[in-house]
Design an enzyme around this catalytic site. Structure first.
Site, short mmCIF file in Angstrom:
data_model
loop_
_atom_site.label_atom_id
_atom_site.label_comp_id
_atom_site.label_asym_id
_atom_site.label_seq_id
_atom_site.Cartn_x
_atom_site.Cartn_y
_atom_site.Cartn_z
N HIS A 17 0.86 -1.20 0.00
CA HIS A 17 0.00 0.00 0.00
C HIS A 17 0.89 1.24 0.00
O HIS A 17 1.45 1.61 1.03
CB HIS A 17 -0.90 0.01 1.25
CG HIS A 17 -1.86 1.17 1.29
ND1 HIS A 17 -3.17 1.02 1.71
CD2 HIS A 17 -1.73 2.49 0.99
CE1 HIS A 17 -3.79 2.19 1.66
NE2 HIS A 17 -2.93 3.10 1.24
N HIS A 19 1.47 5.40 -1.88
CA HIS A 19 1.06 6.50 -2.77
C HIS A 19 2.31 7.13 -3.37
O HIS A 19 3.16 7.63 -2.64
CB HIS A 19 0.29 7.57 -1.98
CG HIS A 19 -0.93 7.02 -1.31
ND1 HIS A 19 -2.18 7.00 -1.92
CD2 HIS A 19 -1.10 6.42 -0.11
CE1 HIS A 19 -3.04 6.43 -1.09
NE2 HIS A 19 -2.43 6.06 0.00
N ARG A 21 1.98 9.40 -6.00
CA ARG A 21 1.57 10.65 -6.65
C ARG A 21 1.94 10.59 -8.14
O ARG A 21 2.06 9.52 -8.70
CB ARG A 21 2.17 11.89 -5.95
CG ARG A 21 2.00 11.90 -4.43
CD ARG A 21 0.57 11.71 -3.97
NE ARG A 21 0.44 11.93 -2.53
CZ ARG A 21 -0.54 11.45 -1.78
NH1 ARG A 21 -1.48 10.67 -2.31
NH2 ARG A 21 -0.61 11.73 -0.50
N ASN A 45 -5.33 6.99 -6.20
CA ASN A 45 -6.07 8.23 -5.89
C ASN A 45 -5.34 9.47 -6.39
O ASN A 45 -4.96 10.35 -5.64
CB ASN A 45 -6.38 8.34 -4.39
CG ASN A 45 -5.13 8.34 -3.52
OD1 ASN A 45 -4.11 7.80 -3.88
ND2 ASN A 45 -5.23 8.95 -2.35
N LYS A 102 -9.75 -0.58 -5.87
CA LYS A 102 -9.78 0.05 -4.56
C LYS A 102 -11.12 0.72 -4.31
O LYS A 102 -11.60 1.49 -5.14
CB LYS A 102 -8.66 1.11 -4.50
CG LYS A 102 -8.57 1.90 -3.20
CD LYS A 102 -7.95 1.09 -2.09
CE LYS A 102 -7.99 1.82 -0.76
NZ LYS A 102 -6.77 2.58 -0.49
N HIS A 139 -10.56 1.20 1.73
CA HIS A 139 -10.37 2.23 2.76
C HIS A 139 -11.60 2.13 3.65
O HIS A 139 -12.68 2.56 3.27
CB HIS A 139 -10.21 3.63 2.16
CG HIS A 139 -10.01 4.68 3.22
ND1 HIS A 139 -8.81 5.28 3.46
CD2 HIS A 139 -10.87 5.16 4.15
CE1 HIS A 139 -8.92 6.11 4.49
NE2 HIS A 139 -10.18 6.07 4.93
N HIS A 177 -4.67 -0.40 5.89
CA HIS A 177 -4.21 0.44 7.01
C HIS A 177 -5.14 0.40 8.22
O HIS A 177 -5.71 1.40 8.61
CB HIS A 177 -3.97 1.88 6.54
CG HIS A 177 -5.05 2.55 5.73
ND1 HIS A 177 -6.39 2.41 5.99
CD2 HIS A 177 -4.96 3.37 4.65
CE1 HIS A 177 -7.06 3.12 5.12
NE2 HIS A 177 -6.23 3.71 4.29
N ASP A 250 1.33 2.69 3.52
CA ASP A 250 0.49 3.86 3.31
C ASP A 250 1.33 5.13 3.33
O ASP A 250 0.87 6.17 3.80
CB ASP A 250 -0.66 3.93 4.33
CG ASP A 250 -1.70 4.99 3.94
OD1 ASP A 250 -1.77 5.34 2.75
OD2 ASP A 250 -2.42 5.47 4.84
N1 LIG Z 1 -3.74 7.82 4.50
C1 LIG Z 1 -3.87 9.10 4.32
O1 LIG Z 1 -4.03 9.84 5.30
N2 LIG Z 1 -3.82 9.68 3.08
C2 LIG Z 1 -3.74 8.99 1.82
C3 LIG Z 1 -5.04 8.39 1.40
C4 LIG Z 1 -5.41 7.12 2.13
O2 LIG Z 1 -4.66 6.13 2.09
O3 LIG Z 1 -6.47 7.07 2.75
C5 LIG Z 1 -3.26 9.99 0.76
O4 LIG Z 1 -3.37 9.71 -0.43
O5 LIG Z 1 -2.73 11.06 1.14
ZN LIG Z 2 -3.28 5.06 1.48
ZN LIG Z 3 -6.93 5.03 2.80
#
Ligand SMILES: NC(=O)N[C@@H](CC(=O)O)C(=O)O
Ligand SMILES: [Zn+2]
Ligand SMILES: [Zn+2]
Length: 347
Positions: A17, A19, A21, A45, A102, A139, A177, A250
């Site tokens: 998991h 991100h 960007r 996302n 997701k 989520h 998470h 995460d």
């Molecule tokens: N975990 C978070 O607080 N933020 C994540 C989104 C997510 O995983 O829910 C994000 O993309 O910033």
């Molecule tokens: Zn996340």
């Molecule tokens: Zn999340």
């Protein structure tokens, strides 16, 4: 408790998991994730989100163009919306590069505005996923503003997730998470088709770290840090040796000025020291012998993918975390900024 172990060689880990960007931030996030992770589940996302096969595949191309280190492999995820069709699911699965979809309840977290407004809207998609063997990543928080933010995960499990799991018993589901004892118990009590990721920051911290003696925005993430009894339940689950709990950082970078603001974004950056942070949490309860299963075995087993065949070595070698890291022309403040971390991956 501090153990006498000072070096540990384990199967190369994966991050289930993360991100990364997009755009100019990719060169920085891809460098960090590919330092020693073999694979990672890349969350979709983006703005706009990766809702179809083409957008997910072109996102994958951009990640690979950012020149990951080693043999790093991005595993892509489709972002479910009210309109996701069974055909789109089948098409995505057939590419071989998109392994999951997701579920973001609309409005639950960062960039979830295009998410699902009513879970029954995605039932046709979930049916197709169950049929072709595509995982559902969740989520797990309700979005009802009348529900206390500290209860949103628990209420989601009771009112939404248990229904999904009952309706689609052959669908593989990862509750992402997790942050509560309620989630630990739900996952433990569910079938072998239900698992969960646990972040390093939810193992290391509770809401006191975020709120006592001053408000610390870099600890603010969703689902929000809970009280320490929940933290203890997560530590127990992660270090139990149960194959239902595995590593998902995460790691979610936001520029410093977007976090240190009157209305700061949700997300904590941990990719600078992912395994190192988990090692600290496991060492704390004298469970370093359980780290390999959690970080390197249970994830691929649940996803029906081969475990990595090579190894990495992590050593007791304290180092000071920088105050910030570059993030495509801005800066991101990582977890433990300016503090010491005991462990270092040496390959
Ligand atoms: N975990 C978070 O607080 N933020 C994540 C989104 C997510 O995983 O829910 C994000 O993309 O910033
Ligand atoms: Zn996340
Ligand atoms: Zn999340």
């Amino acid at each position: 408790m501090t153990s006498t172990v000072t070096t540990l060689t384990i199967t190369r880990p994966d991050d289930w998991h993360v991100h990364l960007r997009d755009g100019v931030q990719l060169k920085d996030t891809v460098r960090d994730i590919s330092r020693y992770m073999g694979r990672a589940i890349i969350m979709p996302n983006l703005v706009p989100p990766a809702t179809c096969t083409e957008t997910a595949l072109s996102y994958r191309d951009r990640i690979l163009a950012a020149e990951p280190q080693g043999n790093f492999k991005p595993l892509m995820v489709l972002y479910l919306t009210d309109k996701t069709t069974p055909e789109e699911i089948k098409k995505a699965k057939a590419t071989g590069h998109i392994v999951a979809a997701k579920l973001y309840p609309a409005g639950a977290t960062t960039n979830s505005d295009s998410g699902v407004t009513d879970i029954e809207n995605v039932y046709p998609a979930l049916e197709a996923m169950e049929e072709v063997g595509m995982l559902l990543l969740v989520h797990g928080e309700v979005t009802d503003s009348s529900i206390d933010i500290f209860d949103r995960e628990k209420v989601f499990i009771e009112t939404k997730l248990s229904k999904i799991v009952d309706t689609f018993p052959n669908l593989k589901v990862v509750l992402e998470h997790i942050t509560t004892q309620d989630a630990v118990e739900f996952v433990k009590g569910a079938s072998d088709n239900v698992a969960a990721t646990i972040t390093a920051h939810h193992l290391l911290y509770n809401r006191n770290h975020m709120l006592a003696g001053g408000i610390r925005p870099h600890y603010y993430c969703l689902p929000i840090l809970k009280r320490n009894t929940h933290q203890q339940a997560l530590i127990e689950a992660a270090t139990s040796g149960s194959k239902k709990f595995f590593l998902g950082t995460d790691s979610a970078p936001h520029a410093k000025d977007k976090k240190e603001a009157a209305c700061g974004c949700a997300g904590a950056y941990t990719a600078h020291a992912a395994l190192e942070l988990y090692a600290e949490a496991f060492e704390e309860v004298d469970a370093l012998d359980k780290l390999e299963g959690f970080a390197s075995h249970f994830g691929p087993d649940f996803y029906n993918l081969p475990r990595n065949i090579d190894t990495i070595t992590i050593k007791k070698s304290p180092w000071k975390v920088p105050e910030s890291y570059p993030l495509g022309g801005t800066d991101v403040v990582p977890i433990k900024a300016g503090d010491m971390i005991d462990w270092m991956v040496t390959e």
